[in-house]
Design an enzyme around this catalytic site. Structure first.
Site: not given
Ligand code: ACO
Ligand code: ZN
Length: 451
Positions: A305, A339
């Site tokens: 996760c 995962e």
């Molecule tokens: N809308 C559109 N694109 C997005 C978004 C969004 N809300 N969030 C991330 N992205 C994309 C973009 O391409 C972004 O790059 P950019 O900012 O240059 O456009 C890229 O992802 C990376 O963005 P970060 O700022 O590095 O990512 P962030 O710190 O926001 O973390 C994460 C991403 C971990 C998925 C976060 O949204 C989160 O914690 N979400 C809730 C939990 C979750 O869904 N985790 C993944 C589950 S799957 C697994 O665990 C294997």
């Protein structure tokens, strides 16, 4: 989105409206105004639950709404005046249970038709994502740390408290998390930002902070990168064992569940390692996000996760966590993959990382003029990045970069892709400095075997 002719159900006379409100039940579909403010956007939605919130004199209800085709994190309690009662569709009753449900329904507006629980809801997604996700990435989990609950219990589909306080931030949960019910009932939860233990009020938190000695996560600090601009500030990452630091790991999982939909790992943290990323300053290390990783994975998972806390999202920390997970895979000399299924935001973040990392290699390669050097195999890309070959392949296919030419597959890169790569590469990006990682992998097969 279809705008109704009149604002909401303004045409519905008061008496009929009251009757219609009483008839609403779980499973009903109707249009709901997504905004509390003056802005109006009538959006198809489904009622998941109903609660009374009136007093002795006035009857008032609130409705827990899931917006069809939107991610569950947007689900919310809405007042009755946000419903468009002219658009109600009642749930279909299965033929065999029609008789039985006739006896149950319309008693008090809180009816639970027998078929409701087994009804499968459409997979939800956010607007930004198209439907082309690779099948595996969306399949419900049956193994690993994020097992999808087969008993899609109504209580776990509803957010169970309003907000939690963590350090400087107040966070609204996106999903249900199984914090103790007594705390959830109060609506607010206070967390110690260092040990993540939870409390019911600010006074308890203040008392706790006076005693709590922790100023960073437990375990070993395996990475530290100083902020070049600000003294005493930077990023650090801690590795902790879910077996040795069980309480912290469980508290972390409870916090993470607020923002992860299908996660059901709360108590059995033993098989996992946790990598907690923090921003440090003179007061301590403040949690930004984390990822967990199985000590032993038969499926080559290098992340179970991953989470960036909402207060830190969209600032590059998710990418940084992903990059760190692959740096560990490089040290282990293993290909790794997250995962499955990935969440909507997980898929966006991973796809962005995979694309940028693969393009970095390809663009570099294209700079070389000699014909011989402009050849590269998928295997070589995997070796260099430690991204699993399946993910390399899916990324190349996603961008239509694989072509069939004169009897063999070739990589064909569009100028547009190269331009996008350069544009992204110019953005000020947080990057992992591999030299600052102090970590050697452990052989868990032996250790787990001994236990
Ligand atoms: N809308 C559109 N694109 C997005 C978004 C969004 N809300 N969030 C991330 N992205 C994309 C973009 O391409 C972004 O790059 P950019 O900012 O240059 O456009 C890229 O992802 C990376 O963005 P970060 O700022 O590095 O990512 P962030 O710190 O926001 O973390 C994460 C991403 C971990 C998925 C976060 O949204 C989160 O914690 N979400 C809730 C939990 C979750 O869904 N985790 C993944 C589950 S799957 C697994 O665990 C294997
Ligand atoms: Zn504490």
């Amino acid at each position: 989105m279809v705008e109704p002719d009149v604002k909401g159900d303004a045409k519905v006379p008061e008496k009929r409206r009251a009757k219609e409100l009483k008839e609403l039940k779980e499973g009903c579909k109707l249009r709901v105004n997504r905004f509390r403010s003056e802005r109006t956007e009538w959006t198809p939605a489904e009622i998941l639950s109903i609660r009374d919130c009136g007093d002795r004199w006035t009857e008032k209800k609130q409705f827990y709404i899931h917006y069809v085709d939107f991610n569950k994190r947007l689900d919310e309690w809405v007042d009755q005046d946000r419903l468009d009662l002219s658009s109600v569709e009642f749930p279909a009753q299965p033929k065999d249970s029609k008789k039985a449900s006739n006896n149950h329904s319309h008693q008090n507006g809180h009816t639970h038709p027998p078929a409701r629980k087994s009804q499968k809801r459409k997979a939800s997604r956010v607007e930004e994502i198209s439907d082309e996700n690779v099948d595996e990435e969306k399949r419900p989990r049956s193994t690993g740390s994020m097992v999808q609950n087969p008993h899609d219990d109504i209580t776990t589909r509803i957010k169970n408290f309003e907000w939690l306080e963590l350090g400087r931030y107040r966070l609204q949960p996106w999903y249900f998390s199984p914090y103790p019910q007594q705390l959830c009932k109060l609506g607010k939860i206070y967390l110690c930002e260092y040990c993540l233990c939870f409390m019911k009020c600010l006074t308890s938190l203040k008392n706790h902070l006076r005693k709590c000695r922790m100023r960073c996560p437990p375990g070993n600090e395996i990475y530290r990168d100083k902020d070049p601009k600000e003294k005493d500030k930077g990023i650090c990452i801690f590795e902790l064992d879910g077996r040795k630091h069980k309480t912290y790991a469980q508290n972390l999982c409870l916090l993470a569940k607020c923002f992860l939909d299908h996660k059901t790992l709360y108590y059995d943290t033993d098989p996992f390692l946790f990598y907690v990323m923090c921003e440090y300053d003179m007061y301590g290390a403040h949690i930004v996000g984390y990822f967990s990783k199985e000590k032993e994975s038969a499926e080559d998972y290098n992340v179970a996760c991953i989470l960036t806390l909402p207060s830190y999202q969209r600032r590059g920390f998710g990418r940084l966590l992903i990059e760190f997970s692959y740096e560990l895979s490089k040290i282990e000399k293993k290909q790794g993959t997250p995962e499955k299924p990935l969440s909507d935001l997980g898929l966006l973040s991973y796809r962005s990382y995979w694309t940028q990392t693969i393009m970095e290699i390809l663009v570099e390669l294209m700079k070389e003029e000699e014909e011989e050097r402009s050849k590269i195999s998928i295997n070589e890309i995997c070796e260099r990045t430690r991204i699993h070959w399946k993910d390399v392949q899916s990324t190349l296919l996603h961008h239509k970069m694989i072509d069939w030419y004169r009897g063999s597959y070739v990589l064909a890169i569009d100028k547009k892709e190269v331009d996008t790569y350069h544009k992204n590469a110019q953005k000020a990006q947080l990057r992992i400095n591999p030299k600052n990682i102090q970590w050697t992998p452990k052989d868990w097969t032996k250790r787990l075997g001994r236990n």
